[in-house]
Design a protein around this motif. Structure first.
Motif, PDB file in Angstrom:
ATOM      1  N   THR A 178     -12.750  -6.551  -7.832  1.00 19.94           N
ATOM      2  CA  THR A 178     -11.784  -6.969  -8.838  1.00 19.94           C
ATOM      3  C   THR A 178     -11.817  -6.045 -10.042  1.00 19.94           C
ATOM      4  O   THR A 178     -10.791  -5.682 -10.597  1.00 19.94           O
ATOM      5  N   PHE A 179     -13.015  -5.645 -10.421  1.00 20.59           N
ATOM      6  CA  PHE A 179     -13.166  -4.802 -11.604  1.00 20.59           C
ATOM      7  C   PHE A 179     -12.680  -3.382 -11.345  1.00 20.59           C
ATOM      8  O   PHE A 179     -11.998  -2.788 -12.185  1.00 20.59           O
ATOM      9  N   ASP A 180     -13.016  -2.823 -10.208  1.00 16.56           N
ATOM     10  CA  ASP A 180     -12.815  -1.401 -10.007  1.00 16.56           C
ATOM     11  C   ASP A 180     -12.810  -1.092  -8.507  1.00 16.56           C
ATOM     12  O   ASP A 180     -13.809  -0.618  -7.973  1.00 16.56           O
ATOM     13  N   VAL A 235     -18.756  -0.966  -0.816  1.00 18.66           N
ATOM     14  CA  VAL A 235     -18.214  -2.317  -0.704  1.00 18.66           C
ATOM     15  C   VAL A 235     -17.032  -2.264   0.272  1.00 18.66           C
ATOM     16  O   VAL A 235     -16.132  -1.450   0.097  1.00 18.66           O
ATOM     17  N   LYS A 244       0.836  -1.209   0.000  1.00 17.85           N
ATOM     18  CA  LYS A 244       0.000   0.000   0.000  1.00 17.85           C
ATOM     19  C   LYS A 244       0.866   1.253   0.000  1.00 17.85           C
ATOM     20  O   LYS A 244       0.446   2.316  -0.414  1.00 17.85           O
ATOM     21  N   ARG A 245       2.106   1.126   0.522  1.00 19.32           N
ATOM     22  CA  ARG A 245       3.029   2.262   0.419  1.00 19.32           C
ATOM     23  C   ARG A 245       3.472   2.333  -1.019  1.00 19.32           C
ATOM     24  O   ARG A 245       4.141   1.427  -1.518  1.00 19.32           O
ATOM     25  N   LYS A 246       3.116   3.418  -1.650  1.00 17.79           N
ATOM     26  CA  LYS A 246       3.255   3.436  -3.096  1.00 17.79           C
ATOM     27  C   LYS A 246       4.697   3.489  -3.594  1.00 17.79           C
ATOM     28  O   LYS A 246       4.959   3.252  -4.759  1.00 17.79           O
ATOM     29  N   LYS A 247       5.621   3.769  -2.658  1.00 17.19           N
ATOM     30  CA  LYS A 247       7.001   3.900  -3.115  1.00 17.19           C
ATOM     31  C   LYS A 247       7.573   2.574  -3.609  1.00 17.19           C
ATOM     32  O   LYS A 247       8.392   2.538  -4.507  1.00 17.19           O
ATOM     33  N   GLU A 279     -11.640   1.115  -6.488  1.00 23.55           N
ATOM     34  CA  GLU A 279     -11.893   2.448  -5.946  1.00 23.55           C
ATOM     35  C   GLU A 279     -13.371   2.798  -5.987  1.00 23.55           C
ATOM     36  O   GLU A 279     -13.932   3.300  -5.008  1.00 23.55           O
ATOM     37  N   VAL A 280     -13.994   2.519  -7.118  1.00 22.97           N
ATOM     38  CA  VAL A 280     -15.413   2.832  -7.233  1.00 22.97           C
ATOM     39  C   VAL A 280     -16.232   1.907  -6.334  1.00 22.97           C
ATOM     40  O   VAL A 280     -17.234   2.313  -5.748  1.00 22.97           O
ATOM     41  N   LYS A 307     -15.440   0.975  -3.479  1.00 27.82           N
ATOM     42  CA  LYS A 307     -15.389   1.624  -2.168  1.00 27.82           C
ATOM     43  C   LYS A 307     -16.439   2.725  -2.072  1.00 27.82           C
ATOM     44  O   LYS A 307     -17.139   2.853  -1.069  1.00 27.82           O
ATOM     45  N   VAL A 308     -16.546   3.505  -3.152  1.00 20.25           N
ATOM     46  CA  VAL A 308     -17.524   4.593  -3.170  1.00 20.25           C
ATOM     47  C   VAL A 308     -18.939   4.049  -2.953  1.00 20.25           C
ATOM     48  O   VAL A 308     -19.754   4.659  -2.273  1.00 20.25           O
TER      49      VAL A 308
END
Lengths: 298, 407
Positions: free
Chosen positions: B161-163, B172, B85-88, B165-166, B168-169
């Motif tokens: 799996t599909f999306d 889910v 999750k740490r994007k670095k 981020e959305v 979460k909105v």
């Protein structure tokens, strides 16, 4: 809201601009001193913002100005490290709020994913639908009705990649609308589609706005904003200006928003914005440009 | 033939092995669908190595293999999830670190305690001959539980799996779904270890789903197809193993690879055979938008329109070039709409405008950058769409389409 009425969606040549909402109405989005960003990078700090219910507004600004982050903070996907965010009177704190529809940037969609148009649209009904793997008859009816109104019912069983750009955009709009949101958030809905489709989309949105949905979108297309949207927010890590694009879009404000010189031409009530100062006489007659510069300071 | 099928059944080890291979084939096929769609093949590969460490540790500590290795795998999956999750640091780097370190723990323990070299080999390449009734019960249990988890969380997992981020909105619980999935994946890896071994497992997870993906565009059919192919390959590989007297993990994987190659061949043949009908592309100008307006996506489109290609010699394309199909050359005033590829800024638009404007017979040009197109007013016989196309080409852009006179 008559999402499922018979006549909706068909109006595409209606150039009426939605009326501005009552500014004294309680805001649907309210930021108080909000700071947000990712890991060690702050995107914006101490942001105050109030978007009244019923507004149709565009957020413009250069790439990396934090437009998308701003949307994600409203959605509750990205958290605020300081300050408070309220959507529809509810505090957003590390979770998402009901009644908000979201249409992401088309670039973020995995077009090769084996899902049909109908399946994508039904995802938007996640909160209302049951837990069974297959949709109920009611779910399907609502989804197909909505697709019908958006003019893409015939593609319900197609895989999402087998559609044109405008149709794809409408699929994701349908997913956002199926839960009947009060607030609709779109990240660059007009990018990657041709001019005609852009107009279709923006008119569709203005139609939805007139039905009572508050709309916030980001875009890079200033000319479309000027033509279609009643309200605009110029954003670059802070709010540079906001208001009616006819008043806000001046060389001075846009140059400050984009950190580069912008030319705004006004002629016969028409507003034209060019992204570089020297595009030649075909685009900005010298006289008109001069006039625009003279009028600039607000 | 019949004998080939029934002869091995007299041996208990084969009956057990066959059942184990079929069930793990089903689990791996099911999980594989999500692994493939999430581009997580590498995590499956890594996790199986990681579980090896857990298996050795639980052996040394005298823990139950399934509990020890399962917990170990689950914790590795969560660790990978949280660090990446740490994007670095990219997820692949994290997987490489966590799972190889875990694998190394197992190797260190084994090299100090020499006595279980035999188990070492079994863990790496599978030992299906040693499947006991207890093992079968555990495998059946995992099959049942993972099937149930995926049934109950079907929509959530699909949306995530599909999306993600959305998803979460729309409320889910994405993190919980991912955790549940990691648990199921860890369980899958642990029960497959006995049959396939650490080194070969990822193929059994990935191949059925990848094969099914080539044969269908429907998600439901993908799920059932992958399960079916998984079972089929498990059974086929077992028979092959028996008759060729070869290691079962390897024969299962080779059998699956052969099935994959067959599907690949079938898919290529189908693509070659099913060409889009020409008339669809040349018929109405509307259909051109189909393949042109979605930016990057258009280049992968499966139904290229005839007018896409510069070198098309199809009569329909020529007809469109002339402006009016079948009619004598038009000489009166008319308008042409051209889509121009490659314009990125207003300077480009200006250059294209100049290039077209210079031509004989062109009375007016308007290039629109936003829609990447130009409207050209023409008069007289000198101005042909072909010449305009060439002029655009010489100016450094590509005229991807020129259709009819404006109405």
């Amino acid at each position: 809201m008559s999402l499922h009425g018979k006549t909706a969606w068909s109006i595409v040549n209606d150039d009426r601009v939605a009326p501005l909402p009552d500014r004294s109405a309680p805001p649907i989005v309210r930021f108080d001193g909000v700071t947000s960003g990712y890991d060690d990078k702050i995107v914006f700090e101490g942001l105050d913002l109030s978007i009244p219910s019923g507004l149709y507004t565009g957020i413009v600004g250069p790439s990396g100005s934090g437009k998308t982050t701003l949307l994600k903070v409203i959605l509750g996907v990205v958290g605020a490290t300081a300050g408070s965010v309220a959507v529809g009177g509810q505090l957003v704190k590390g979770r998402t709020v009901r009644g908000v529809g979201y249409v992401p940037q088309v670039e973020t969609v995995n077009w090769n994913f084996p899902v049909t148009v109908e399946q994508v649209v039904l995802m938007g009904r996640h909160r209302e639908a049951g837990w069974l793997p297959w949709p109920s008859r009611e779910d399907r009816r609502i989804a197909l009705d909505l697709l019908d109104h958006l003019g893409i019912r015939q593609y319900a069983d197609r895989q999402i990649r087998a559609l044109s750009g405008g149709e794809q955009q409408r699929v994701f709009l349908a997913r956002a609308l199926i839960s009947r949101p009060r607030l609709l958030i779109l990240d660059e809905p007009t990018s990657g589609v041709d001019l005609k489709t852009q107009h279709h989309i923006l008119h569709l949105l203005s139609q939805l706005n007139r039905e009572g949905i508050t709309i916030i979108l980001t875009t890079h297309d200033l000319n479309s904003v000027a033509r279609h949207l009643p309200w605009v927010i110029c954003f670059n890590r802070h709010i540079v200006a906001q208001g009616d694009p006819q008043e806000v879009f001046t060389s001075a404000i846009l140059s400050r928003t984009y950190n580069s010189e912008m030319v705004v031409v006004r002629q016969d009530g028409l507003l034209l914005i060019a992204d570089s100062p020297d595009v030649g006489p075909g685009y900005a007659p010298r006289a008109a440009r001069q006039e625009a510069d003279d009028r600039d300071p607000v | 033939m019949i004998e080939t099928l029934f002869e091995p059944f007299q041996y208990e080890f084969f009956r057990h092995g066959l059942l184990a291979a079929a069930m793990t084939g089903a689990i791996c096929g099911l999980i594989g669908v999500y692994i493939v769609l999430r581009n997580m093949s590498y995590i499956g590969h890594g996790l199986s190595h990681s579980v090896f460490g857990g298996a050795v540790v639980s052996y040394v500590m005298n823990w139950n293999f399934y509990v020890g290795a399962g917990l170990w795998g689950f914790l590795s999956a969560l660790l990978i999830n949280s660090i990446s999750k740490r994007k670095k640091i990219g997820a692949d780097a994290v997987i490489g670190i966590v799972t190889t370190a875990s694998f190394a723990v197992g190797v260190v323990l084994i090299s100090r305690v020499r006595k279980f070299t035999r188990n070492f080999e079994a863990a790496l390449f599978g030992n299906i001959l040693g499947v006991t009734t207890d093992d079968l019960i555990v495998i059946a249990g995992v099959l049942l539980v993972s099937g149930l988890v995926i049934f109950v969380l079907y929509k959530q997992i699909l949306f995530t799996t599909f999306d993600p981020e959305v998803a979460k909105v729309y409320g889910v619980p994405v993190e919980w779904v991912d955790t549940a999935f990691a648990l199921v994946l860890a369980a899958t890896v642990v029960v497959s270890m006995q049959v396939l071994g650490v080194m070969l497992m990822v193929a059994a997870i990935v191949i059925p789903a990848a094969t099914a993906r080539m044969l269908t565009n429907s998600f439901h059919r993908l799920v059932f197809g992958a399960i079916g192919i998984g079972v089929f390959c498990g059974v086929g590989g077992m028979y092959w193993s028996f008759h060729a007297n070869a290691s079962s993990g390897a024969t299962i994987v080779l059998f699956a690879s052969a099935v994959f190659m067959l599907a690949l061949g079938y898919d290529s043949l189908r693509r070659w055979w099913v060409r889009p009908p020409v008339s669809e592309a040349a018929g109405e100008p509307q259909s051109h938008e189909h393949s042109h307006q979605h930016g990057d996506i258009l280049h992968q489109h499966e139904h290229p329109s005839v007018l896409d290609t510069e070198h098309s010699h199809h009569p329909a394309a020529d007809a469109a070039d002339r402006g009016a199909p079948g009619a004598p050359a038009v000489v009166g005033a008319r308008r042409l709409h051209v889509v121009i590829d490659g314009m990125t800024c207003s300077y480009c638009a200006r250059a294209a405008e100049r290039a077209i404007g210079r031509l004989d017979g062109v009375t007016a040009v308007r290039v629109d950058l936003a829609s990447r197109s130009a409207d050209v007013d023409l008069e007289g016989p000198a101005a042909t769409p072909e010449r305009i196309r060439r002029a655009i080409h010489l100016a450094g852009f590509r005229a991807v389409e020129s259709a009819g006179d404006g109405r």
